[in-house]
Scaffold this motif. Structure first.
Motif, PDB file in Angstrom:
ATOM      1  N   TYR A 138       0.847  -1.185   0.000  1.00  0.00           N
ATOM      2  CA  TYR A 138       0.000   0.000   0.000  1.00  0.00           C
ATOM      3  C   TYR A 138       0.892   1.248   0.000  1.00  0.00           C
ATOM      4  CZ  TYR A 138      -3.959   3.014   1.224  1.00  0.00           C
ATOM      5  OH  TYR A 138      -4.943   3.980   1.217  1.00  0.00           O
ATOM      6  N   THR A 173     -10.782  -1.473  -1.175  1.00  0.00           N
ATOM      7  CA  THR A 173     -11.796  -1.690  -0.153  1.00  0.00           C
ATOM      8  C   THR A 173     -11.315  -2.762   0.818  1.00  0.00           C
ATOM      9  OG1 THR A 173     -12.926  -3.348  -1.507  1.00  0.00           O
ATOM     10  CG2 THR A 173     -13.666  -1.061  -1.716  1.00  0.00           C
ATOM     11  N   TRP A 174     -11.756  -2.657   2.049  1.00  0.00           N
ATOM     12  CA  TRP A 174     -11.292  -3.562   3.108  1.00  0.00           C
ATOM     13  C   TRP A 174     -12.430  -4.425   3.636  1.00  0.00           C
ATOM     14  CZ3 TRP A 174      -6.314  -3.062   2.602  1.00  0.00           C
ATOM     15  CH2 TRP A 174      -5.758  -1.819   2.298  1.00  0.00           C
ATOM     16  N   ASP A 175     -13.460  -4.638   2.807  1.00  0.00           N
ATOM     17  CA  ASP A 175     -14.639  -5.353   3.278  1.00  0.00           C
ATOM     18  C   ASP A 175     -14.593  -6.847   2.996  1.00  0.00           C
ATOM     19  OD1 ASP A 175     -14.872  -5.321   0.557  1.00  0.00           O
ATOM     20  OD2 ASP A 175     -16.741  -4.171   0.487  1.00  0.00           O
ATOM     21  N   ILE A 225      -0.165  -7.283   4.311  1.00  0.00           N
ATOM     22  CA  ILE A 225      -0.425  -5.922   3.842  1.00  0.00           C
ATOM     23  C   ILE A 225       0.698  -5.056   4.395  1.00  0.00           C
ATOM     24  CG2 ILE A 225      -1.958  -3.924   3.909  1.00  0.00           C
ATOM     25  CD1 ILE A 225      -4.310  -5.853   4.234  1.00  0.00           C
ATOM     26  N   ASP A 275       2.033  -1.465   4.795  1.00  0.00           N
ATOM     27  CA  ASP A 275       1.549  -0.080   4.775  1.00  0.00           C
ATOM     28  C   ASP A 275       2.752   0.851   4.860  1.00  0.00           C
ATOM     29  OD1 ASP A 275       0.083   2.263   5.068  1.00  0.00           O
ATOM     30  OD2 ASP A 275      -0.284   1.949   7.208  1.00  0.00           O
ATOM     31  N   LEU A 317      -2.726   3.170   7.587  1.00  0.00           N
ATOM     32  CA  LEU A 317      -3.778   2.199   7.837  1.00  0.00           C
ATOM     33  C   LEU A 317      -3.804   1.764   9.305  1.00  0.00           C
ATOM     34  CD1 LEU A 317      -3.186  -0.091   4.725  1.00  0.00           C
ATOM     35  CD2 LEU A 317      -4.798   1.819   4.932  1.00  0.00           C
ATOM     36  N   GLN A 364      -9.150  -1.369  10.493  1.00  0.00           N
ATOM     37  CA  GLN A 364      -9.623  -1.033   9.145  1.00  0.00           C
ATOM     38  C   GLN A 364      -9.401  -2.189   8.175  1.00  0.00           C
ATOM     39  OE1 GLN A 364      -7.386   2.248   7.573  1.00  0.00           O
ATOM     40  NE2 GLN A 364      -8.654   2.492   5.743  1.00  0.00           N
ATOM     41  N   VAL A 365      -8.233  -2.810   8.219  1.00  0.00           N
ATOM     42  CA  VAL A 365      -7.874  -3.791   7.191  1.00  0.00           C
ATOM     43  C   VAL A 365      -8.160  -5.230   7.583  1.00  0.00           C
ATOM     44  CG1 VAL A 365      -6.030  -2.224   6.449  1.00  0.00           C
ATOM     45  CG2 VAL A 365      -5.469  -4.169   7.919  1.00  0.00           C
ATOM     46  N   ALA A 391      -9.829  -7.773   5.319  1.00  0.00           N
ATOM     47  CA  ALA A 391      -9.144  -8.093   4.064  1.00  0.00           C
ATOM     48  C   ALA A 391      -7.936  -8.999   4.274  1.00  0.00           C
ATOM     49  CB  ALA A 391      -8.705  -6.806   3.365  1.00  0.00           C
ATOM     50  N   LEU A 406      -0.788  -7.212   9.097  1.00  0.00           N
ATOM     51  CA  LEU A 406      -0.571  -5.838   8.651  1.00  0.00           C
ATOM     52  C   LEU A 406       0.777  -5.395   9.183  1.00  0.00           C
ATOM     53  CD1 LEU A 406      -1.380  -2.987   7.572  1.00  0.00           C
ATOM     54  CD2 LEU A 406      -2.484  -2.602   9.802  1.00  0.00           C
TER      55      LEU A 406
END
Length: 316
Positions: free
Chosen positions: A152, A200-202, A211, A213, A218, A222-223, A226, A233
């Motif tokens: 990201y 999107t993180w849904d 992930i 960052d 982030l 939030q993440v 996902a 993260l």
């Protein structure tokens, strides 16, 4: 000798070129004739005063946290290098790279790649080590293990190295940036690219195992939807900024959140050098500025158009 120093905090114009005394190597230190240093987020944050009032005690401060150049002298306990060696180094918190000469303990120094010039090599140490250590140590990314990685903010220095390193280590890599930089990410080898604003993180996408960052902006909360069941993260923020992030970091059985603090591991610098000389890893050099133009270099590095690394050359 010349040194780019801060006497106060603020915008790029607070940087000035001073004439200062040459450093002299002691003990296990080497004296490096600096060819170039690079601009990192640490430089920008320090210059703005982002490290808080404690940093005021460091002034005047010579910026630059990594360098490439040639060894010109060695302290009496140096065993790994000798004058004439082409080297690169991560300098640590005392900085000093944006100058004509700098002394560094030999444990922080590695041989520069032979296949690139020293100005390009200056882009490697801090960003390259951060990306490598985030993926291999914090993310436990290993060759041969299927892994989906999202980088990201992939168009900056750390992100551009991370995209390449994750692919070299066998991961499927998704990279995000502004729309104008997506071609740059494809050229780095990303399997998929996305506008950062469209992520999107849904849980609608196939989950990511890592992930990374890089800005860092982030939160774990939030993440989390996902991430895969054992996903993590990884933030370049040194300390978790939210309570849930801190709680996830402390969960040693299934750590879902990790931070990376870049270490001057010689073995990691050596790996980066080997990958570059093998033609597998390409330092993402955006632009080179002269040392006298360091204020303009900082201004450019803070802009929206940067792709990869901005380097400051001390060569005359």
């Amino acid at each position: 000798m010349r040194a780019a120093r801060l006497h106060r905090f603020g915008g790029p114009d607070v940087l000035q070129i001073d004439e200062v005394a040459w450093p002299r190597p002691k003990g296990d230190e080497v004296l490096i004739h600096v060819t170039a240093s690079s601009i990192n987020g640490t430089d920008l944050n320090l210059r703005r005063g982002g490290l808080g009032p404690v940093a005021a005690g460091l002034l005047p401060f010579t910026v630059g946290f990594d360098v490439a150049g040639v060894v010109v002298d060695c302290g009496p306990r140096v065993t790994a290098f000798r004058p004439g060696d082409r080297v690169m180094s991560l300098l640590g918190h005392r900085g000093g790279g944006a100058a004509d000469y700098v002394t560094v303990r030999q444990g922080r120094v590695g041989s520069a790649p032979h296949s690139i010039d020293l100005e390009m090599a200056a882009s490697v140490p801090l960003s390259g080590l951060t990306a490598l250590q985030a993926l291999r140590h914090a993310g436990r990314l290993q060759p041969g293990r299927p892994c989906r990685v999202l980088v990201y903010g992939a168009a900056g220095g750390i992100g551009a190295f991370a995209v390449q390193l994750a692919r070299i280590l066998g991961a499927h890599v998704t990279a995000t940036a502004r729309p104008s930089k997506l071609t740059f990410l494809r050229d780095l080898g990303a399997h998929a690219v996305m506008d950062s604003a469209d992520v999107t993180w849904d849980g609608a996408h196939e989950p990511w195992d890592i992930i990374l960052d890089t800005p860092p902006t982030l939160s774990f909360q939030q993440v989390q939807p996902a991430l895969s069941a054992h996903g993590v993260l990884i933030s370049t923020r040194g300390v978790p900024g939210r309570a849930r992030d801190a709680a996830a970091l402390l969960n040693r059985r299934r750590p879902h959140f990790a931070t990376v603090r870049t270490a001057e591991r010689g073995i990691d610098l050596g790996l980066l050098t080997r990958l570059i000389d093998a033609g597998e890893l390409h330092p993402p050099l955006d632009r080179i500025f002269a040392l006298e133009d360091i204020s303009r270099a900082h201004q450019y590095a803070e802009g929206d158009d940067v792709r990869g690394k901005v380097v400051v050359s001390a060569a005359r």
